[in-house]
Design a protein around this motif. Sequence first.
Motif, short mmCIF file in Angstrom:
data_model
loop_
_atom_site.label_atom_id
_atom_site.label_comp_id
_atom_site.label_asym_id
_atom_site.label_seq_id
_atom_site.Cartn_x
_atom_site.Cartn_y
_atom_site.Cartn_z
N ALA A 229 0.87 -1.19 0.00
CA ALA A 229 0.00 0.00 0.00
C ALA A 229 0.89 1.23 0.00
O ALA A 229 1.61 1.50 0.97
N ALA A 230 0.88 1.95 -1.11
CA ALA A 230 1.72 3.14 -1.26
C ALA A 230 0.89 4.26 -1.88
O ALA A 230 0.05 4.01 -2.74
N VAL A 231 1.13 5.47 -1.42
CA VAL A 231 0.38 6.64 -1.89
C VAL A 231 1.34 7.53 -2.70
O VAL A 231 2.39 7.92 -2.20
N PRO B 282 4.61 4.75 8.42
CA PRO B 282 4.63 5.27 7.05
C PRO B 282 5.50 6.51 6.93
O PRO B 282 5.55 7.33 7.85
N ARG B 283 6.20 6.64 5.80
CA ARG B 283 7.05 7.80 5.58
C ARG B 283 7.17 8.07 4.08
O ARG B 283 6.82 7.23 3.26
N LEU B 284 7.68 9.24 3.77
CA LEU B 284 7.94 9.63 2.39
C LEU B 284 9.27 9.03 1.95
O LEU B 284 10.25 9.11 2.69
N MET B 285 9.29 8.39 0.77
CA MET B 285 10.52 7.77 0.28
C MET B 285 10.53 7.77 -1.24
O MET B 285 9.48 7.90 -1.87
N PRO B 286 11.70 7.58 -1.85
CA PRO B 286 11.74 7.47 -3.31
C PRO B 286 10.95 6.26 -3.80
O PRO B 286 10.94 5.22 -3.13
N ALA C 246 11.78 -2.62 -2.20
CA ALA C 246 11.34 -3.29 -0.97
C ALA C 246 10.15 -4.20 -1.25
O ALA C 246 10.06 -5.31 -0.71
N ALA C 247 9.22 -3.72 -2.08
CA ALA C 247 8.06 -4.55 -2.43
C ALA C 247 8.50 -5.81 -3.16
O ALA C 247 8.05 -6.92 -2.84
N ARG C 248 9.40 -5.65 -4.12
CA ARG C 248 9.89 -6.81 -4.89
C ARG C 248 10.58 -7.81 -3.96
O ARG C 248 10.37 -9.01 -4.06
N ARG D 129 7.58 14.42 -7.16
CA ARG D 129 9.01 14.21 -7.37
C ARG D 129 9.43 12.75 -7.25
O ARG D 129 10.41 12.42 -6.58
N ALA D 130 8.67 11.86 -7.91
CA ALA D 130 9.02 10.42 -7.97
C ALA D 130 9.18 9.82 -6.58
O ALA D 130 10.09 9.03 -6.32
N GLN D 131 8.29 10.21 -5.68
CA GLN D 131 8.29 9.67 -4.32
C GLN D 131 6.92 9.05 -4.01
O GLN D 131 5.96 9.29 -4.73
N VAL D 132 6.87 8.27 -2.95
CA VAL D 132 5.61 7.72 -2.46
C VAL D 132 5.63 7.76 -0.93
O VAL D 132 6.69 7.83 -0.31
N TYR D 133 4.46 7.70 -0.34
CA TYR D 133 4.32 7.45 1.09
C TYR D 133 4.09 5.94 1.21
O TYR D 133 3.21 5.38 0.55
N ALA D 134 4.88 5.29 2.04
CA ALA D 134 4.73 3.84 2.20
C ALA D 134 5.26 3.44 3.57
O ALA D 134 6.00 4.17 4.22
#
Length: 198
Positions: free
Chosen positions: A110-112, A128-132, A139-141, A116-121
């Motif tokens: 679940a990522a939002v 949850p935090r902001l990350m590239p 990490a998902a893979r 700038r090519a980032q998501v909250y995950a």
Amino acid sequence: MNTPPLVLGFDTSAAHCAAALLRGDRLLAERFEVHSRGQAERLMPLLEETLAEAGLTWSELDAIGVGIGPGNFTGIRIAVAAARGLSLGLDVPAVGIDGFDAREKHGALAAVPAPRAQVYASLDGQAPRLMPESEASDAARSAGLIFAPEASPVDLAQRIAELAGKRYLDSPAPPAPLYLRAADAAPARDLPPQLIDG
């Protein structure tokens, strides 16, 4: 037999206004518009149009669901304020649904989406935090999960209404914004205090 609840769900956490009206799990009406600005002026008419499409009125609602973020600060404030006002005015519960719950799917991270090519995950049970995007995707893979943060705003509104319909009887607290990063605007430093505070 009990009638399933009538729930209006809506979201303005990104550059859109989206709404869905559900009776239980049956979709009665939905609306979606792209808005980079002007959500505050357009949200209430859009909600009224959603109800009118189904031939229903505000007084028939059992609950309201609202997307609380993370996402665009202004959009989140607009939706949460509208939901709280409607809840008070209609005397129905308003349920805040975060973007992670609204996007949760079995076998997926679940990522939002964020700028700038980032998501909250949330990774490995962390907060949850902001990350590239690349970090979340890797990490998902590694965890054997699908990484697909994009979601249709109408699907989000429908999921918000669906979850609110399941939670509104549990005496939910009034919805509050979910902010996971600092605001883009920095406070003014060189203005007299009365101009900053006023």
